[in-house]
Design an enzyme around this catalytic site. Structure first.
Site, mmCIF file in Angstrom:
data_model
loop_
_atom_site.group_PDB
_atom_site.id
_atom_site.type_symbol
_atom_site.label_atom_id
_atom_site.label_comp_id
_atom_site.label_asym_id
_atom_site.label_seq_id
_atom_site.Cartn_x
_atom_site.Cartn_y
_atom_site.Cartn_z
ATOM 1 N N GLU A 35 -1.201 -13.892 -12.189
ATOM 2 C CA GLU A 35 -0.285 -12.779 -11.950
ATOM 3 C C GLU A 35 0.198 -12.160 -13.255
ATOM 4 O O GLU A 35 0.358 -10.943 -13.354
ATOM 5 C CB GLU A 35 0.912 -13.247 -11.104
ATOM 6 N N CYS A 190 -7.526 2.007 -0.973
ATOM 7 C CA CYS A 190 -6.452 2.970 -1.281
ATOM 8 C C CYS A 190 -6.344 3.140 -2.796
ATOM 9 O O CYS A 190 -5.289 2.938 -3.402
ATOM 10 C CB CYS A 190 -5.133 2.473 -0.683
ATOM 11 N N CYS A 200 -9.860 2.733 6.060
ATOM 12 C CA CYS A 200 -8.562 2.075 5.906
ATOM 13 C C CYS A 200 -7.998 1.626 7.260
ATOM 14 O O CYS A 200 -7.949 2.419 8.199
ATOM 15 C CB CYS A 200 -7.576 3.028 5.219
ATOM 16 N N CYS A 206 -0.604 6.466 8.238
ATOM 17 C CA CYS A 206 -0.361 6.878 6.851
ATOM 18 C C CYS A 206 0.012 8.357 6.796
ATOM 19 O O CYS A 206 -0.804 9.228 7.120
ATOM 20 C CB CYS A 206 -1.607 6.618 6.007
#
Length: 348
Positions: A35, A190, A200, A206
């Site tokens: 991360e 995306c 998607c 959306c």
């Protein structure tokens, strides 16, 4: 109707990424390192760095005990070096205060060096399966489009709205998979330009897709002209062919890394060399090289100087060393310095 999370999880089961190096196996230490590396850096770039890092530091105890130079050396080329310094400090604190175990709750994780709200959420969610939302670059893009959130996410008001959406959609089950799913959606479908809306799983809900302008979200950072700074970098080469390096201060640009001696453009390198290093045998000036930081351009003017017998005061402090191009030491090098040394080595 399936929820936003349900649709994402169904898509993830079929198309999600499940074999990234830090996913096999999933362990809090590996999740945390990945991360940190993934902050402002693409997955494809991170993978080889992560693999080398894990080979050298398979446990948090080994990372904590390592010299900072070893850590920075493995980070060379990955950029944003404060991440590496914070990673090292964080490892030392986790070993000292938490018996080598990454804390499980996001609030405690946020108190550690280099771990902000989103990174803490990712570690708690992925490593410990907790319902803690994240808001990295991919997730910001997905949610900004899903709700047509206007404005640049760098603005606190925009971030507040996006965090609200992120927390609303975080499920209480399959938290690890959901976190990976929404990151994967932003990374694979995306995407910034030319998003693949027809593939998607959440395109029907959306707002940006329905408007037909998903590329307008999220709002872009206001453009500003970057200032230009200039510097001479001296590649001072002794009789053995070694190059003088200096360690930079622990904070600031290239903090803790090894770099070349620097001079202002209007300062004669001849004066510096003869006073601090030795007499000049020959010198060559190369064309300038531009290195761009997030907030300014740095125009580097390299000067290669062959020096004769050294002044006695050279190497009086431990922040200098002669770098052997043929048998390079394990040091953290600033990216343009690494490039200049490689260029010089290729000419020898």
């Amino acid at each position: 109707m399936p929820s936003f999370a349900d649709k994402l999880l169904t898509w993830f089961d079929q198309f999600g990424r499940k074999n990234l190096p830090w996913q096999t196996p999933i362990h809090p230490y590996r999740v945390w390192v990945s991360e940190i590396m993934l902050q402002q850096t693409q997955v494809e770039t991170v993978i080889p760095y992560f693999n080398r890092f894990m080979e050298r530091f398979p446990t948090i105890e080994l990372l904590a005990a390592a010299p900072q130079d070893d850590v920075l050396h493995l980070w060379t080329g990955l950029g944003y070096y404060a991440r590496a310094r914070n990673l090292h400090k964080c490892a030392q604190r986790v070993v000292e205060e938490f018996n080598g175990q990454m804390p499980k709750d996001a609030t405690t994780l946020e108190t550690l060096s280099g771990i902000g709200r989103s990174t803490a959420g990712a570690i708690a969610s992925i490593a410990y399966k907790q319902p803690t939302a994240i808001l990295d670059g991919n997730v910001k893009r997905v949610l900004a489009r899903q709700y047509a959130v206007e404005g640049w996410p760098g603005k606190p008001a925009v971030m507040k709205v996006l965090w609200q959406h992120a927390e609303t959609h975080m499920p209480t089950q399959r938290c690890r998979d959901y976190t990976q799913a929404i990151m994967d959606l932003g990374a694979t479908l995306c995407v910034r330009s030319k998003p693949l809306c027809t593939k998607c799983p959440v395109s029907q809900s959306c707002a940006a897709a329905q408007q037909g302008n998903p590329q307008d979200y999220p709002g872009k950072k206001p453009k500003k002209t970057l200032p230009v700074k200039t510097v001479q970098m001296l590649l001072l080469r002794n009789a053995d062919g070694h190059i003088l390096l200096e360690q930079r201060p622990p904070t600031g640009i290239w903090g803790g890394l090894w770099s070349l001696p620097e001079l202002a453009l209007d300062k004669p390198f001849q004066d510096y060399t003869t006073e601090h290093v030795g007499d000049i045998n020959t010198h060559t000036q190369w064309a300038k090289m531009r290195h761009t930081f997030s907030h300014y351009h740095l125009d580097i003017h390299p000067v290669i100087v062959e020096v004769g017998p050294l002044r006695s005061k050279v190497m009086e402090n431990n922040r200098q060393l002669w770098y052997n191009l043929q048998k390079p030491q394990s040091l953290g090098l600033a990216a343009p310095v690494k490039k200049l040394l490689a260029q010089l080595d290729s000419l020898l």
